[in-house]
Design an enzyme around this catalytic site. Sequence first.
Site, PDB file in Angstrom:
ATOM      1  N   ASP A  12       0.768  -1.120   0.136  1.00 26.53           N
ATOM      2  CA  ASP A  12       0.032   0.086  -0.211  1.00 26.53           C
ATOM      3  C   ASP A  12       0.826   1.241  -0.145  1.00 26.53           C
ATOM      4  O   ASP A  12       0.501   2.380   0.328  1.00 26.53           O
ATOM      5  CB  ASP A  12      -1.048   0.051   1.119  1.00 26.53           C
ATOM      6  CG  ASP A  12      -0.263  -0.036   2.404  1.00 26.53           C
ATOM      7  OD1 ASP A  12       0.900  -0.584   2.642  1.00 26.53           O
ATOM      8  OD2 ASP A  12      -1.075   0.234   3.559  1.00 26.53           O
ATOM      9  N   ASP A  17       6.923   1.123   3.312  1.00 22.78           N
ATOM     10  CA  ASP A  17       6.868   0.195   2.079  1.00 22.78           C
ATOM     11  C   ASP A  17       7.904   0.815   0.967  1.00 22.78           C
ATOM     12  O   ASP A  17       8.540  -0.147   0.506  1.00 22.78           O
ATOM     13  CB  ASP A  17       5.513   0.436   1.290  1.00 22.78           C
ATOM     14  CG  ASP A  17       4.281   0.252   2.368  1.00 22.78           C
ATOM     15  OD1 ASP A  17       3.761  -1.123   1.933  1.00 22.78           O
ATOM     16  OD2 ASP A  17       4.053   0.856   3.111  1.00 22.78           O
TER      17      ASP A  17
END
Length: 337
Positions: A12, A17
Amino acid sequence: MPEERLVVIDTDAGLDDALALFISLRAHKQADIAWRILGITCVHGNTALDNVCVNVTRVVEVAKLSDEIPIFRGADRPLVYRTEKRSSFYHGTDGFGDADFSKIEPRIEHEHAVHALVRLAHEYEGKLTIIAIGPLTNIALAINMDPTFSQSIKELCVMGGNVWGVGNIRACAEFNFWADPESVHVVLESPWRQPILLIPWETCKIEAKMPLEWRTDVLGKVTSSEADMMNAIEEKILSRNTKIHDGWVSCDALVPAVMLSSKITMEVQSHFCRIELNGFHTRGQLVLDRPRLSGEEDNVLAVTKIDLQEYEKMLVWGLYGIDEIDFSMSNHIVFPA
């Protein structure tokens, strides 16, 4: 060299990330590491799906792998209850800290992420590793679409949930699992080839927390395009991070790190787990059968202690801060006796 690990990353695309992707992409580019990324699938979570697709495209471009790594657009909402609550207080409204980047168009394949997951699972039957670092919606949809999906996957590795009832988005719930607990239910109830490897929130908060000075004065001084991007997207959160975690935490990056080097993992716990779906205060909490009353076989292997120095080395390596690292490939998860 060990058997090549074939990887799909489901993300996401928030701040941590990005670091997880940079570590994974560097391993993909390094010929002496048996690690090949077959694709990156995008899912709602830290930010809206449109932003996720742009952010992943930006990371892959910085890593100079745009012609090699396909990106797939996936689910833009949870399985059942749609929520507009994002992690904008931490990741910014765009997921990348609202950094002042020039506008780019996302480079997305026509194939939907869920279709791509099912296709790759069968193209590489019993060989595919999925690294899931966002809500598990895409994975749950793949299971619902193809009941043989979970048995076709070699291993599923997840950042999410909690093992001691400590939350971050709620008192008892970690964000990724809270964002779509019904998808977690589908994933936990599926018959995987081996227990899911889990990096829970408490391990990140306690074991992987680093002094803010290490982030700014060590990792922040790395000279590379990857490091420049990380410094840009984390600039705002670093200025106020002591008020949030009393240090610096990068949760998602720990997943590829423990997959790439067995030196990082110091302790694992094996449990049978379910997800709470109905509790007014506890929806999204991972529930562990510690007294083993269910009689069910364990479905989760949780990493609970890590070697912080080895993790720090991996982070610096992932941003091209060092040229060499002594990899000990962990192609086979070792389950506790």
